[in-house]
Design an enzyme around this catalytic site. Structure first.
Site, PDB file in Angstrom:
ATOM      1  N   GLU A   1     -85.410 -61.489 -26.019  1.00  0.00           N
ATOM      2  CA  GLU A   1     -86.259 -61.422 -27.196  1.00  0.00           C
ATOM      3  C   GLU A   1     -85.256 -60.702 -28.173  1.00  0.00           C
ATOM      4  O   GLU A   1     -84.919 -61.009 -29.474  1.00  0.00           O
ATOM      5  CB  GLU A   1     -87.366 -60.911 -27.143  1.00  0.00           C
ATOM      6  CG  GLU A   1     -88.560 -61.633 -26.538  1.00  0.00           C
ATOM      7  CD  GLU A   1     -90.024 -61.751 -26.891  1.00  0.00           C
ATOM      8  OE1 GLU A   1     -90.099 -62.437 -27.744  1.00  0.00           O
ATOM      9  OE2 GLU A   1     -90.679 -60.943 -26.257  1.00  0.00           O
TER      10      GLU A   1
ATOM     11  N   GLU B   1     -92.431 -64.696 -19.737  1.00  0.00           N
ATOM     12  CA  GLU B   1     -93.791 -64.061 -19.877  1.00  0.00           C
ATOM     13  C   GLU B   1     -94.937 -65.067 -19.431  1.00  0.00           C
ATOM     14  O   GLU B   1     -95.833 -64.584 -19.079  1.00  0.00           O
ATOM     15  CB  GLU B   1     -93.835 -63.892 -21.367  1.00  0.00           C
ATOM     16  CG  GLU B   1     -93.269 -62.556 -21.968  1.00  0.00           C
ATOM     17  CD  GLU B   1     -91.707 -62.573 -22.361  1.00  0.00           C
ATOM     18  OE1 GLU B   1     -91.109 -61.498 -22.674  1.00  0.00           O
ATOM     19  OE2 GLU B   1     -91.193 -63.633 -21.970  1.00  0.00           O
TER      20      GLU B   1
END
Length: 266
Positions: free
Chosen positions: A120, A140
């Site tokens: 990210e 995730e």
């Protein structure tokens, strides 16, 4: 020059090198690391002698994502930084480049794991180099979590949507070659040479006119989601004044005189 126990800041000429320094935890993001990162971005923006930034990791990893225990200030000495997070609840998002875009070019030098929060944060950088054994991915969903660091917005704008959705929805790891094939990174180099390649690219940037470099970067991001006619108008507005700068005149003189230019941000 600042830094914390989990974030080293050093100069390499006109390049500021930010090193995630928690190798025993694969450079998982801690509160001291986030504070150091934020301070590094602020320093890079404030110091006109800095023309580029390289973001890398110590040891054999770039960043394995967020360490939730460390963010809570436990077991890492993070309690001393709690007042910084209290004063600016957005600090961690700025540190991870979710809510902040440095005006200087940022080059990522990746070795080993660059996953979850690491991938990210990678999306907030401008140019990306990886060692051939590097691993990328957004894990995730495999843990029942949401990649809230910006990936559902940014990834589809940086790589084709089919690849973005596969990465987001499967949570599988990607090799450096796969990441390059889908456009997530730009260079795959031999292991342990990513930093050297990133610094090489930084030197090329540093040799250019800094006002021009910053204006070009700003224009690329500013116009990314504009219609073409609006983007071209915005480009003219941002780019035309560069031609009236002393740096532009110095660049022309240096070319004519066959010598390296000496830029002064004027």
């Amino acid at each position: 020059m600042g830094g914390t126990e989990h974030l080293n800041i050093q100069r390499e000429g006109a390049t500021l090198v930010l090193t995630l320094n928690r190798p025993e935890a694969k450079n998982a993001l801690s509160l001291p690391m986030l504070v150091g990162l934020y301070d590094g971005w602020v320093e890079a923006d404030a110091d006109d002698s800095i023309r580029s930034v390289v973001l890398t990791g110590a040891g054999d990893s770039f960043c394995a994502g967020m360490d939730l225990k460390a963010l809570a200030g436990r077991d890492t000495g993070g309690e001393q930084y709690r007042d910084r997070l209290t004063a600016d609840p957005d600090l961690h998002w700025k540190a991870m480049l979710r809510h902040h875009r440095p005006r200087k070019p940022v080059i990522a030098a990746v070795e080993g794991y660059c996953v979850a929060g690491g991938t990210e944060m990678l999306q907030g950088t401008d140019i990306r180099v990886a060692g051939e054994s590097a691993t990328f991915g957004l894990f995730e969903v495999r843990r029942g979590l949401f990649p809230i660091g910006g990936s559902t917005v940014r990834l589809q704008r940086q790589i084709p949507r089919t690849h973005a959705l596969e990465m987001l929805l499967t949570g599988r790891p990607y090799t450096a070659r796969e990441a390059a094939d889908i456009g997530l990174i730009g260079h795959v180099v031999p292991d342990r040479s990513a930093l050297a390649k990133a610094l090489e690219i930084a030197e090329l940037i540093n040799a250019c006119g800094p006002l021009a470099v910053e204006a070009v970067k700003a224009s690329v991001y500013e116009t990314a989601e504009m219609a073409e006619t609006d983007g071209l108008a915005a480009e003219l507005k941002r780019g035309w004044p560069i031609f009236d700068t002393a740096d532009a005149k110095e660049g022309a003189r240096a070319f004519a005189e066959k010598r390296p230019p000496v830029y002064r941000r004027a």
